[in-house]
Design a protein around this motif. Structure first.
Motif, PDB file in Angstrom:
ATOM      1  N   LEU A  64       0.812  -1.215   0.000  1.00  0.00           N
ATOM      2  CA  LEU A  64       0.000   0.000   0.000  1.00  0.00           C
ATOM      3  C   LEU A  64       0.848   1.267   0.000  1.00  0.00           C
ATOM      4  N   SER A  65       2.190   1.127   0.145  1.00  0.00           N
ATOM      5  CA  SER A  65       3.021   2.326   0.138  1.00  0.00           C
ATOM      6  C   SER A  65       4.085   2.174  -0.936  1.00  0.00           C
ATOM      7  N   GLY A  66       4.732   3.278  -1.257  1.00  0.00           N
ATOM      8  CA  GLY A  66       5.799   3.242  -2.250  1.00  0.00           C
ATOM      9  C   GLY A  66       5.260   3.206  -3.664  1.00  0.00           C
ATOM     10  N   PRO A  67       6.177   3.138  -4.634  1.00  0.00           N
ATOM     11  CA  PRO A  67       5.744   3.180  -6.036  1.00  0.00           C
ATOM     12  C   PRO A  67       4.776   2.047  -6.402  1.00  0.00           C
ATOM     13  N   ILE A  87       0.255   1.464  -5.870  1.00  0.00           N
ATOM     14  CA  ILE A  87      -0.894   1.578  -6.775  1.00  0.00           C
ATOM     15  C   ILE A  87      -1.553   0.220  -6.993  1.00  0.00           C
ATOM     16  N   GLY A 110      14.846  -2.609 -11.858  1.00  0.00           N
ATOM     17  CA  GLY A 110      14.614  -1.198 -11.548  1.00  0.00           C
ATOM     18  C   GLY A 110      15.347  -0.244 -12.469  1.00  0.00           C
ATOM     19  N   GLN A 122      16.224   2.324 -15.363  1.00  0.00           N
ATOM     20  CA  GLN A 122      15.371   3.394 -15.885  1.00  0.00           C
ATOM     21  C   GLN A 122      15.560   3.605 -17.381  1.00  0.00           C
ATOM     22  N   GLY A 131       6.924   0.330 -13.190  1.00  0.00           N
ATOM     23  CA  GLY A 131       7.579   1.504 -13.760  1.00  0.00           C
ATOM     24  C   GLY A 131       8.570   1.151 -14.857  1.00  0.00           C
ATOM     25  N   ILE A 190       6.754   1.054 -18.119  1.00  0.00           N
ATOM     26  CA  ILE A 190       6.401   2.378 -18.621  1.00  0.00           C
ATOM     27  C   ILE A 190       7.614   2.991 -19.322  1.00  0.00           C
ATOM     28  N   GLN A 191       8.777   2.867 -18.668  1.00  0.00           N
ATOM     29  CA  GLN A 191       9.988   3.440 -19.240  1.00  0.00           C
ATOM     30  C   GLN A 191      10.374   2.750 -20.539  1.00  0.00           C
ATOM     31  N   ILE A 224      -3.071  -0.300 -15.326  1.00  0.00           N
ATOM     32  CA  ILE A 224      -2.363   0.674 -14.484  1.00  0.00           C
ATOM     33  C   ILE A 224      -1.360   1.460 -15.323  1.00  0.00           C
ATOM     34  N   ALA A 250      -0.493   5.869 -18.341  1.00  0.00           N
ATOM     35  CA  ALA A 250       0.767   6.603 -18.265  1.00  0.00           C
ATOM     36  C   ALA A 250       1.536   6.562 -19.581  1.00  0.00           C
ATOM     37  N   GLU A 277       4.907  10.824  -0.222  1.00  0.00           N
ATOM     38  CA  GLU A 277       3.497  10.746   0.180  1.00  0.00           C
ATOM     39  C   GLU A 277       2.725  11.968  -0.294  1.00  0.00           C
ATOM     40  N   ARG A 287      -0.963   7.528  -6.724  1.00  0.00           N
ATOM     41  CA  ARG A 287       0.214   6.665  -6.762  1.00  0.00           C
ATOM     42  C   ARG A 287       0.556   6.183  -8.161  1.00  0.00           C
ATOM     43  N   ALA A 334       1.601   6.056 -12.016  1.00  0.00           N
ATOM     44  CA  ALA A 334       2.460   6.859 -12.867  1.00  0.00           C
ATOM     45  C   ALA A 334       1.584   7.746 -13.734  1.00  0.00           C
ATOM     46  N   ILE A 335       2.034   8.971 -13.999  1.00  0.00           N
ATOM     47  CA  ILE A 335       1.193   9.846 -14.812  1.00  0.00           C
ATOM     48  C   ILE A 335       1.753   9.978 -16.211  1.00  0.00           C
ATOM     49  N   TYR A 336       0.866  10.374 -17.113  1.00  0.00           N
ATOM     50  CA  TYR A 336       1.206  10.415 -18.526  1.00  0.00           C
ATOM     51  C   TYR A 336       1.965  11.693 -18.858  1.00  0.00           C
ATOM     52  N   ILE A 378      10.737  10.535 -20.833  1.00  0.00           N
ATOM     53  CA  ILE A 378      11.349   9.230 -21.139  1.00  0.00           C
ATOM     54  C   ILE A 378      11.263   8.236 -19.987  1.00  0.00           C
ATOM     55  N   TYR A 379      11.167   8.736 -18.768  1.00  0.00           N
ATOM     56  CA  TYR A 379      11.078   7.822 -17.647  1.00  0.00           C
ATOM     57  C   TYR A 379       9.644   7.813 -17.107  1.00  0.00           C
ATOM     58  N   SER A 380       9.457   6.969 -16.105  1.00  0.00           N
ATOM     59  CA  SER A 380       8.135   6.851 -15.517  1.00  0.00           C
ATOM     60  C   SER A 380       7.978   7.906 -14.419  1.00  0.00           C
ATOM     61  N   GLN A 395       6.467   8.907 -11.385  1.00  0.00           N
ATOM     62  CA  GLN A 395       5.684   8.325 -10.301  1.00  0.00           C
ATOM     63  C   GLN A 395       6.376   8.580  -8.970  1.00  0.00           C
ATOM     64  N   PRO A 396       5.637   8.472  -7.854  1.00  0.00           N
ATOM     65  CA  PRO A 396       6.284   8.702  -6.558  1.00  0.00           C
ATOM     66  C   PRO A 396       7.457   7.746  -6.388  1.00  0.00           C
TER      67      PRO A 396
END
Lengths: 559, 310
Positions: free
Chosen positions: A203-206, A209, A366, A368, A392, A395-396, A421, A425, B111, B119, B121-123, B215-217, B219-220
């Protein structure tokens, strides 16, 4: 919770020359609070004691904290409540305050002391202290005596003479009834049986979601079931594993020991699952996995109390391998992050893809930037690329793949990379992407349409397979509890019910394999843009029908 | 796989682009570390804030360039606020306290971003005029956006060089890196200088974040992923030195990219291909750390230590 509040003025006789209340007075007020609480329940002591055949409720332990003084003329508010009720004792807790100022808090543990029975020859006699030689005139009822350590023999001796030998079975029952009555009153709001479900996710961190989608889907399932599971009231305990196996195990321990849950569910990550599932099942509790499907749990480590509503890790890449083989794609460039699941995905893929894999590239977990790898792909110029990049990383990779201009040139196939999800993005960068999956929002069946529609309505976005599995998990538990009519101790019949998978799954009907992993269909999905502009996954065709995982033969379970 | 000149050139550009990105982050971090003697783990959070602000401003204004341009002063402002509110009291404390406090800031920013933007990732999209490719050489297409990053990075590096070596502010910054006590004894408002330097570092991180968005994601937690490499860069380059950050960033960018691209084929010529398959990726991901260990062994101060630091 039973509570009673009363007010008493501080009288002249309660205070010392300085006008401050003597401390022992507080104990009298606690006693008064207890007496009045019983009276308020319609059980005034002078009537209730004879009616229920008890001598009284003597104090066996008491204590108090004195926070601030009370003075002459103050009006005290005595708030008394019953903290717990046991078969032989109960605990009162009191608060005395003047207005909003707290003066003292205190407690009393009182015993239910019944009339001594008629002396029976074999009845145990109460121990006599100091060997005074004075035998108790009557024996004390054994079920009162042993659990009241503070009750002195002297007190028993005082109570004992009240014995008249008139004890009757009926009266024993009525005394038990009083205890039961008080206990029932104290737990009044949760009178019905409650099923407790622990749900472990991130529930926390990247990665939070994913957990958010799972939790939302569980809540939606509870909405659809009228906030009851299997007809019982339900208490959900959510835990955040932070993607750490040790934290997951701690959560499971806490749920089992502190909350005494009947089911543990959830778990996204295979490494967390391998720590959690054995902990739960070895405690004799059900583990209903709703995502991770490590091969260990499908094979040798399978367990009758472990079920999953998802899949075994290898199945999805197997489907992609099968599809790409069927398309007769001659050479494939395979990529995955360099960790256990990445290697499993590629080996699952190769189980069904028999043509040439020109390169197997493992990147850092991980990572990027994939530009270097993408340049290598361009140089190698394969017929197709197969990747596994969850979260993530996906997405990258997708953005950079499209930016490098490869999207139109070399077709990209993936597992767990494009989902509901990541689609919002990456949008256009994912268009035309192929995935395999056991589920999709556009799967046509009643349960799925209800789930997808209501999820969109409640949360304003498309659900993802993590959520569908979690929704199914609650429905599976619901079906199992219904099958045993709420008898949570009947695990044997609950296992039998779950094996039938007799509920409306969002994937449509399915069967369980011997290892309690679903035998289910796998579909080819494609990322498309709907006429309304939304990007979505769309089912293209069925790749596998009723696909079994590769490890079930290693599972020793028979049924 | 054949290794052609074109591929080597392309990978070199990739390494340069990655290095430039690292430099933007490292420049701010090394200034803060070198001048203020302050360990700022939250530098990655400022990078994340920059990426989010640029995305939000771009969505609001409809222009990527305007979004990035607005994100720059906005991140500078965030940096200054953080410095004034949270970090100022920590300069006299030891590094462990600073690490603890800035780690807290990481959690706070992650947070906060999750509360504001969610949370997921956004576009973010590429500006259309940078979406295409440029031909570096015939047959070597290179994404225009990445070429743009190189250009911006080199420009910023030149500007920073001018700022540090040719202006009065730069002189004070250099002096501050060499001997803080003497600088404040000479009547320089060191507190204001600190705030400015921190803001500048934040703005550079914000710029890196703004450019990383497409180019990257976004997100928090995106900042933590790059932070470790940035620390490697400043350790290799020498703490407190802009020149060191530049060289360190290029070295790390090149070593990482070329290692990932060519280490495996190179190993395969020496050892058996299956063994190279296993060892290649593992060694490639270790390469920058091996490099750092080597630098620490031979030149513990880094390649270009700031002068006067003990």
């Amino acid at each position: 919770m039973i509570e009673h509040t009363t007010e008493v003025p501080v009288r002249w006789s309660d205070v010392d020359p300085a006008g401050v209340v003597f401390y022992p007075r507080f104990f009298e007020w606690y006693d008064l609070g207890c007496e009045l609480l019983f009276a308020s329940l319609g059980l005034p002591w002078p009537e209730a004691f004879p009616r229920y055949d008890i001598v009284g409720v003597p104090i066996v332990e008491s204590g108090s904290k004195f926070v601030s003084p009370a003075r002459y003329g103050d009006v005290l508010t005595i708030r008394s409540k019953v903290a717990w009720v046991r078969e032989k004792t109960f605990r009162m807790e009191h608060e005395i305050s003047v207005g909003s100022r707290l003066c003292s808090t205190g407690f009393e543990v009182r015993a239910w002391v019944g009339r001594p029975e008629v002396a029976r020859r074999d009845a145990p006699r109460p121990a006599d202290s100091g060997g005074s030689g004075r035998a108790a005139p009557g024996s004390v009822r054994p079920d009162v005596r042993p659990d009241v350590p503070g009750l002195s023999p002297a007190l028993f001796a005082r109570i004992a003479p009240l014995a008249s030998g008139r004890r009757s079975t009926v009266r024993t029952i009525t005394r038990v009834a009083l205890v039961g009555l008080l206990a029932a009153l104290i737990a009044a709001p949760a009178a019905a049986q409650t099923v407790k479900i622990g749900f472990i996710t991130t529930l926390s961190g990247p990665q939070g979601i994913i957990g958010e989608h799972m939790k939302n889907s569980v809540e939606l399932a509870l909405d659809h079931l009228g906030r009851k599971v299997g007809g019982l009231d339900v208490e959900m305990i959510y835990g955040d594993d932070q993607v750490k196996p040790d934290v997951g195990k701690q959560l499971a321990d806490e749920m089992l020991k502190k909350h005494k849950v009947h089911f543990v569910s959830g778990v996204i990550w295979s490494n967390v699952m391998l720590a959690v599932a054995p902990t739960v099942t070895s405690a004799g509790t059900f583990m209903i996995g709703t995502n991770a499907g490590p091969h260990e749990l499908a094979g040798k480590m399978c367990h009758e109390l472990f079920f999953t509503t998802s899949w075994q890790n290898d199945q999805t890449p197997e489907a992609m391998g099968k599809y790409m083989q069927d398309q007769n794609i001659t050479d494939v460039y395979a990529m995955a992050p360099n960790y256990a699941a990445g290697k499993d995905m590629i080996s699952g893929f190769k189980r069904y893809f028999k043509n040439k894999v020109v390169a197997e590239v493992y990147t850092q977990l991980g990572q990027q930037d994939y530009q270097a790898e993408i340049s290598q792909i361009r140089a190698a110029n394969p017929k197709a690329v197969f990747v596994f990049y969850p979260g993530g990383m996906g997405i990258q990779f997708l953005k950079q793949y499209a930016q490098a201009g490869l999207r139109g040139q070399i077709p990209l196939y993936s597992v767990y990379t494009v989902d509901e999800i990541s689609l919002p993005a990456v949008k256009e960068a994912a268009l035309g992407q192929f995935e395999t999956r056991y589920w999709s929002p556009d799967l046509k069946n009643e349960a799925n349409q209800k789930y997808v529609g209501e999820f969109r309505k409640k949360y304003g976005k498309a659900p993802v397979f993590y959520g569908a599995q979690s929704y199914d998990g609650i429905m599976l538990i619901d079906a199992a509890i219904r099958a045993v009519k709420g008898d949570l101790t009947n695990k044997k019949d609950m296992i039998a019910a779950m094996r039938r998978a007799d509920y409306k799954s969002t994937r449509g009907p399915y069967k369980y394999n011997v290892n309690h992993f679903p035998i289910e269909n796998f579909y080819l999905l494609k990322a498309v843009q709907n006429p309304d502009g939304e990007f979505a996954m769309q089912i293209q065709r069925t790749v596998f029908e009723n696909h079994k995982d590769a490890y079930s033969a290693e599972c020793p379970m028979k049924w | 796989m054949t290794v052609t000149v074109a591929l080597v050139l392309e990978q070199t550009l990739n390494g340069l682009q990655y290095g430039v990105m690292l430099f933007l982050m490292a420049a701010g971090l090394t200034l803060v570390f070198g001048i203020m003697n302050f360990v700022n783990l939250a530098h990655g959070s400022l990078y994340m804030v920059g990426a989010y602000l640029a995305t939000a401003f771009a969505a609001w204004s409809g222009s990527f360039v305007l979004g990035a341009a607005l994100a720059l002063p906005a991140t500078l402002l965030v940096g200054i606020v953080v410095e004034v509110v949270a970090l100022r009291t920590l300069y006299e404390r030891d590094h462990l306290d600073q690490v603890l406090a800035t780690f807290g800031l990481i959690l706070f920013f992650n947070e906060l971003i999750a509360i504001i933007w969610g949370r997921a990732a956004i576009y973010t999209s590429l500006p259309p005029f940078l979406g295409g490719h440029i031909r570096v050489l015939p047959g070597v297409p290179y994404p225009a956006y990445r070429a743009g990053i190189i250009l911006v990075g080199v420009t910023v590096a030149v500007l920073l060089w001018v700022l540090v070596t040719r202006t009065r502010l730069g002189m004070r910054i250099r002096a501050g890196a060499s001997n803080r006590t003497m600088v404040s004894a000479l009547g320089v408002n060191i507190r204001l200088l600190y705030t400015l330097v921190f803001g500048l570092g934040a703005a550079l991180a914000g710029l890196a974040g703004a450019m990383a968005g497409p180019i990257y994601s976004v997100q928090p937690g995106m900042g933590e992923a790059i932070l470790i490499q940035v620390f490697v860069v400043i350790v290799i380059g020498g703490i407190g030195s802009i020149r060191g950050a530049m060289v360190g960033a290029i070295v790390v960018g090149m070593a990482d990219t070329l290692g990932r691209a060519f280490l495996k084929p190179m190993l395969a010529t020496v050892i058996s291909p299956p063994a190279a398959d296993k060892a290649g990726p593992a060694l490639a991901s270790m390469l920058i750390y091996l490099l750092m260990a080597a630098v620490l062994f031979f030149r513990p101060e880094g390649l270009f230590p700031a002068r006067g630091r003990s």
